[in-house]
Design a protein around this motif. Structure first.
Motif, PDB file in Angstrom:
ATOM      1  N   GLN A 106    -133.952  72.858  53.155  1.00 18.56           N
ATOM      2  CA  GLN A 106    -133.536  74.242  53.277  1.00 18.56           C
ATOM      3  C   GLN A 106    -133.730  74.701  54.723  1.00 18.56           C
ATOM      4  O   GLN A 106    -134.463  74.078  55.482  1.00 18.56           O
ATOM      5  CB  GLN A 106    -134.371  75.107  52.326  1.00 18.56           C
ATOM      6  CG  GLN A 106    -134.159  74.769  50.844  1.00 18.56           C
ATOM      7  CD  GLN A 106    -132.940  75.478  50.283  1.00 18.56           C
ATOM      8  OE1 GLN A 106    -131.816  75.272  50.750  1.00 18.56           O
ATOM      9  NE2 GLN A 106    -133.140  76.306  49.279  1.00 18.56           N
ATOM     10  N   ALA A 108    -135.474  76.929  56.341  1.00 19.41           N
ATOM     11  CA  ALA A 108    -136.803  77.180  56.908  1.00 19.41           C
ATOM     12  C   ALA A 108    -137.689  75.944  56.897  1.00 19.41           C
ATOM     13  O   ALA A 108    -138.797  75.992  57.443  1.00 19.41           O
ATOM     14  CB  ALA A 108    -137.499  78.320  56.162  1.00 19.41           C
ATOM     15  N   GLY A 109    -137.236  74.857  56.284  1.00 20.16           N
ATOM     16  CA  GLY A 109    -137.986  73.609  56.335  1.00 20.16           C
ATOM     17  C   GLY A 109    -138.501  73.101  55.013  1.00 20.16           C
ATOM     18  O   GLY A 109    -139.045  71.996  54.953  1.00 20.16           O
ATOM     19  N   SER A 110    -138.376  73.869  53.946  1.00 22.83           N
ATOM     20  CA  SER A 110    -138.800  73.359  52.639  1.00 22.83           C
ATOM     21  C   SER A 110    -137.676  72.515  52.042  1.00 22.83           C
ATOM     22  O   SER A 110    -136.589  72.405  52.625  1.00 22.83           O
ATOM     23  CB  SER A 110    -139.147  74.520  51.707  1.00 22.83           C
ATOM     24  OG  SER A 110    -137.978  75.256  51.365  1.00 22.83           O
ATOM     25  N   TYR A 111    -137.929  71.924  50.879  1.00 20.80           N
ATOM     26  CA  TYR A 111    -136.926  71.107  50.210  1.00 20.80           C
ATOM     27  C   TYR A 111    -136.741  71.585  48.776  1.00 20.80           C
ATOM     28  O   TYR A 111    -137.665  72.137  48.163  1.00 20.80           O
ATOM     29  CB  TYR A 111    -137.348  69.624  50.198  1.00 20.80           C
ATOM     30  CG  TYR A 111    -137.107  68.931  51.511  1.00 20.80           C
ATOM     31  CD1 TYR A 111    -137.960  69.137  52.595  1.00 20.80           C
ATOM     32  CD2 TYR A 111    -136.016  68.079  51.684  1.00 20.80           C
ATOM     33  CE1 TYR A 111    -137.729  68.507  53.805  1.00 20.80           C
ATOM     34  CE2 TYR A 111    -135.784  67.444  52.891  1.00 20.80           C
ATOM     35  CZ  TYR A 111    -136.648  67.663  53.948  1.00 20.80           C
ATOM     36  OH  TYR A 111    -136.418  67.045  55.151  1.00 20.80           O
ATOM     37  N   VAL A 112    -135.565  71.330  48.263  1.00 23.43           N
ATOM     38  CA  VAL A 112    -135.254  71.619  46.866  1.00 23.43           C
ATOM     39  C   VAL A 112    -134.713  70.345  46.246  1.00 23.43           C
ATOM     40  O   VAL A 112    -133.881  69.657  46.839  1.00 23.43           O
ATOM     41  CB  VAL A 112    -134.193  72.744  46.755  1.00 23.43           C
ATOM     42  CG1 VAL A 112    -133.706  72.867  45.324  1.00 23.43           C
ATOM     43  CG2 VAL A 112    -134.770  74.059  47.225  1.00 23.43           C
TER      44      VAL A 112
END
Lengths: 315, 333
Positions: A106, A108-112
């Protein structure tokens, strides 16, 4: 997410363990199969029914279709379950189910994590083997129709389409027909295989036409084409020095002419990739394959690397 | 190779694959978060001009009841300039019975604007949509190139408006905001306990406007010398929303949920001295007094490597000023 890769691994283990105690002897290298055997090509000779599971793992940074998200980055698995049946000695039909389990980065740097399905492929394949004293020559043709069941986006997060973009990148864009939503893919192919002694050479040209019938929930600024055309030229050389071992090197060239959706960060229209493969004949009806795919000279503006394991069982 | 050896080889390969798959699929991948409810964004206006911030968005005239505020200690956002506003429903108050964890009334709206390289890129909205502690929805609005209005961007954006600024996707907001009970990071007793500047509402203004159910009975000041105060404040603003010992339980796999016992909050009841603060009491594993080079915290804030970087989200550049501050602070411990 935890369950899905584990289930896939268990299925793969089970498929391997289902290989029965019958320890048929693998065919000697360079020895021609009996002329009455079906010409299924991808499976050990003299089988009428084959099934395979391929699990590809990789990382990709792929051009995407939206101004807000001009590229997508992710990693994970692309799986294919396929089956083929020889109707006659020269004609086979089959089905292929592609799906992917991916982690999508994503902004901002997180993952889904996203589980997504591709278009189901129905194919018919014809081949004719001419056996000579020096080897064999096998021209083949194929026609496939994709059932447009690839997952589409439903709201503003665009997870399904981004997952499909990553899956397509992991396959080095060689199979956009499977990983494009909102299209009916019709693919024709023709090729030639030459086998001589322990050497096998093959070339083929696939001509996928992607007929768009829906935007599939893509963002409003995605520029779709009513007809995508993404031909794939494939050349390979394989060596089978032992009855149970095959090594191959192949190259694929994909041309977006045009791509089904315009890619934002890509000025290129071609993707070249190199694949190194190893095949192990475990039993006469069971083959384990490994491969590694890497791009040559860039990848339509991104990058992608993947490796796969495939189990093929034949009866 | 005999058939038995081949079968053993295949099983070995598959077991290795299974191990890789299990590691890749384990619930301890802290960087994986659940996506936002895809329909939640449809409950919010599609344009910023419809959210109630501005009476006139082009001339930036605020709506009645919208108040600007400023936290004492700011979150690092790659050097972006930020403005903040909040609005409570008419007649409503913040439940400040727990001075360290304010509970906001349904209908609360909080906005934060980001300007990068002189370009107004996004304005984020955080709004309370229900009575429960967790009933918050967050959404970013991406400004148009003509700066006349901003449109909802639930998917976020990469390098928005030609800058290096990335706009977070909806589901990413809870990675930080979900780590505290109040879900609001910049409006708190400690963060508003600064002197009035005549523009931004501070804690005294909240009291004078009768916005708090339980006004504070004392003033709050961060203990320590100038360096310690700055370091404690930086850790509170940049780290405490994840690293605290009062995280609300949610029963889901990890999403930037630390597995250690660190607590970097500044609590109103623990400001008597630096040693009273949760930071000083819990920092042992990551801060070696007098030895910044041996402190894991320094390694984390000095790198942007995926597996080590802190903060892990929403920052692509290293905060060099903060790195120097923390190094000086640790060296002086």
């Amino acid at each position: 997410m935890t369950r899905h890769p584990t289930c896939l691994a268990l299925v793969a283990c089970l498929a391997s363990l289902l290989s029965t105690a019958s320890a048929g002897r693998a065919q000697e290298p360079g020895r021609a199969p009996p002329s009455t055997c079906p010409v299924l090509l991808d499976v050990h000779p003299c089988s009428r029914l084959s099934a395979s599971l391929r699990l590809r793992f990789g990382l990709a940074d792929a051009p995407y279709v939206s101004a807000r998200l001009p590229r997508v980055t992710g990693h994970g698995f692309v799986a294919r379950i396929a089956a083929a049946y020889a109707l006659t000695q020269h004609l086979a039909v089959g089905v292929e189910l592609p799906f992917a389990v991916l982690s999508i980065e994503q902004p901002a740097g997180s993952y889904v994590d996203e589980l997504t399905r591709g278009n189901i492929g129905l194919f018919v394949r014809g081949a004719q083997r001419w056996q000579r004293t020096w080897g064999s020559l096998t021209p083949f043709i194929a026609l496939s129709l994709g059932l447009p069941l690839a997952e589409r986006d439903h709201a503003g997060l665009f997870l399904a389409s981004r997952a499909l973009a990553i899956a397509s990148a992991l396959e080095a864009y060689r199979d956009q027909a499977s990983f494009t939503a909102g299209v009916v893919p019709v693919t024709s192919a023709l090729g030639l295989r030459l086998a001589r002694g322990v050497w096998i050479a093959e070339t083929s040209l696939r001509l996928p036409l992607l007929f768009r019938f829906s935007r599939a929930g893509l963002s409003a600024d995605a520029a779709t084409h009513p007809l995508g055309f993404v031909p794939v030229l494939h050349v390979s050389a394989a060596l089978r020095p032992l009855s149970w071992l095959q090594a191959a090197l192949s190259a694929d060239a994909v041309v977006n002419a045009p791509a089904p959706v315009k890619l934002r960060t890509s000025r290129a229209v071609t993707q070249l990739s190199l694949t190194a493969e190893l095949g192990f004949v475990l039993q006469e009806q069971l083959v384990l394959g490994l491969d590694f795919v890497a791009p040559l000279a860039g990848a339509l503006g991104g990058w992608n690397y993947s490796g796969s394991v495939v189990l093929q069982v034949a009866w | 190779m005999s058939a038995g050896h081949r079968a053993a080889f295949s099983l070995g390969c598959l077991l290795l694959l299974h191990t890789v798959l299990a590691c890749a699929g384990c619930d301890q991948r802290h960087w994986v978060c659940e996506p936002a409810d895809e329909h939640a964004s449809s409950a919010l206006p599609s344009r910023l001009s419809e959210t109630g911030l501005y009476a006139d968005s082009e001339r930036e005239i605020l709506n009645d009841g919208v108040l600007p505020y400023r936290p004492t200690f700011e979150l690092w956002s790659d050097g972006a300039n930020k403005r903040r506003w909040f609005m409570l429903p008419t007649g409503a108050r913040i439940d400040s019975s727990d001075m360290d964890s304010w509970r906001f009334p349904e209908g609360t709206k909080i906005w934060k604007e980001f300007v990068r390289d002189g370009v107004r890129v996004e304005t984020r909205l955080l709004t309370k949509t229900g009575p429960r502690e967790q009933d918050w929805v967050a959404l970013s609005y991406l400004w148009n190139a003509d700066q006349a209005d901003a449109h909802a961007a639930p998917e976020g954006a990469i390098n928005a408006l030609g800058t290096d600024h990335n706009v977070p996707a909806m589901g990413e907001c809870t990675a930080c905001h979900g780590g505290t009970r109040s879900r609001v990071l910049g409006i708190s007793a400690v963060q508003l306990a600064h002197a009035s500047d005549g523009v931004h509402a501070n804690l005294d203004a909240f009291v004078s406007m009768d916005l708090l159910s339980h006004p504070p009975e004392q003033t709050f000041s961060v203990p320590g010398d100038e360096v310690a105060r700055a370091a404690l404040g930086y850790l509170h603003a940049n780290c405490a929303h994840c690293h605290n010992q009062d995280r609300p339980a949610h029963g889901r796999p990890r999403c930037y949920e630390p597995a250690n016992g660190l607590d970097f909050r500044l609590l109103v009841g623990a400001l008597a001295s630096v040693d009273d603060t949760p930071t000083y009491r819990t920092m042992g594993p990551v801060i070696k007094r007098g030895r910044p080079g041996a402190s894991p915290l320094m390694r984390a804030v000095s790198t942007r490597d995926f597996f080590e970087r802190m903060p892990p989200l929403a920052a692509e550049r290293r905060d060099d000023e903060a790195v120097a501050l923390l190094r000086a602070w640790i060296a002086g411990l």
